[in-house]
Design an enzyme around this catalytic site. Structure first.
Site: not given
Ligand code: PAF
Length: 282
Positions: A33-34, A36-37, A153
């Site tokens: 995690l960074h 952004g998350h 995505q």
């Molecule tokens: O963006 C991500 O970290 C991944 O593609 C996700 C959405 C968690 C699916 O594995």
């Protein structure tokens, strides 16, 4: 913060939450995690009563030879960061828990998934769609949050959720950046110091593209050529693609009228980085 590793455990906790009527936001991640998350978690707290996150390095979205094995994993660090950011549950399942058997179901959104990154990572968005559909079915959030850095995505997931009549609202949140503009990404950790410096070419290129549109450039092809020339000026960078597309349909824009998404993928050394910018034409 609760840490749950089984589907049944997550479902049971979700049923308890449903009784309270509290609204739930969800941030799916692959860990490492960074900021952004964590920004997604904080945004989720502004939109719902509780935020849950998942950490699961999804094997089905990596092609053979990609970085699945060396993808950074540190669940204890991720747990601490999520707790500090205000998440109340971390779902961290094993591969067997999510894929007790190989999936016979394929989820494909070819109109949106086959171009841009999908052209270079066949099957990638099928893997993403499959795991996100599973996670949404397990967690059943009101809102799920994704970063705009992975624009394609997010658009694929939004369409998949809509096509499957999923009640979830998909929220696309602004890209978090380092001080020099590099988009935050778990893969930045792979960069050697010289490569880290060279990686600023992605943001520089997108700024140049933005300035060109603001200055009146309306040809998608000319915009792509300018962007490609900027990346070519960085010796450690190798352009995989740059594309000027419609932000919703992801189709190439010959002429830019209302808005344009400029998206690119660049190898810096052995590390593949992506970034994009959405430019509105006023
Ligand atoms: O963006 C991500 O970290 C991944 O593609 C996700 C959405 C968690 C699916 O594995």
């Amino acid at each position: 913060m609760l840490v749950i590793s089984t589907v049944n455990g997550a479902r049971a906790r979700r049923a308890e939450l449903a009784c309270t009527g509290r609204r739930l936001a969800f941030v799916p991640t692959m860990g490492a995690l960074h900021e952004g998350h964590l920004a997604l978690v904080r945004r989720g707290l502004g939109l719902a009563d509780e935020v849950w996150a998942s950490v699961f390095v999804n094997p089905t979205q990596f092609a053979p030879g990609e970085d699945f094995d060396r993808y950074p994993r540190d669940l204890e660090r991720d747990r601490g960061l999520l707790e500090k950011a205000g998440a109340t549950m971390l779902f961290a399942p094993s591969t067997k828990e999510i894929y007790p058997r190989p999936s016979a179901t394929v989820l494909d959104v070819p109109q949106l998934a086959d171009g841009l990154c999908g052209a270079f990572r066949p099957g990638h968005f099928q893997g993403v769609a499959l795991v996100v559909a599973k996670l949404l079915n397990i967690v059943q959030p009101h809102i799920a949050l994704f970063g705009a850095k992975d624009w394609q995505q997010a658009v694929v997931i939004r369409r998949m959720a809509a096509d499957l009549c999923s009640p979830v609202r998909i929220e696309i949140c602004p890209t978090e950046r380092e001080e020099d503009g590099l988009a935050r990404s778990s893969r930045n950790a792979y960069l050697a110091p010289e490569e880290r410096r060279a990686a600023t070419v992605l943001h520089r290129t997108l700024e140049l593209a933005t300035a060109a549109v603001r200055a009146g450039e309306r040809s998608g092809a000319a915009l792509e050529a300018k962007a490609a020339a900027e990346v070519a000026g960085e010796p450690l960078a190798r352009l995989q693609y740059v594309a000027a597309v419609d932000p919703e349909r992801l189709t190439p824009l010959a002429t830019i009228s209302n808005h344009v998404l400029v998206a690119l993928a660049v190898h810096v050394g052995a590390t593949r980085l992506i970034d994009n910018v959405l430019v509105e034409v006023s």
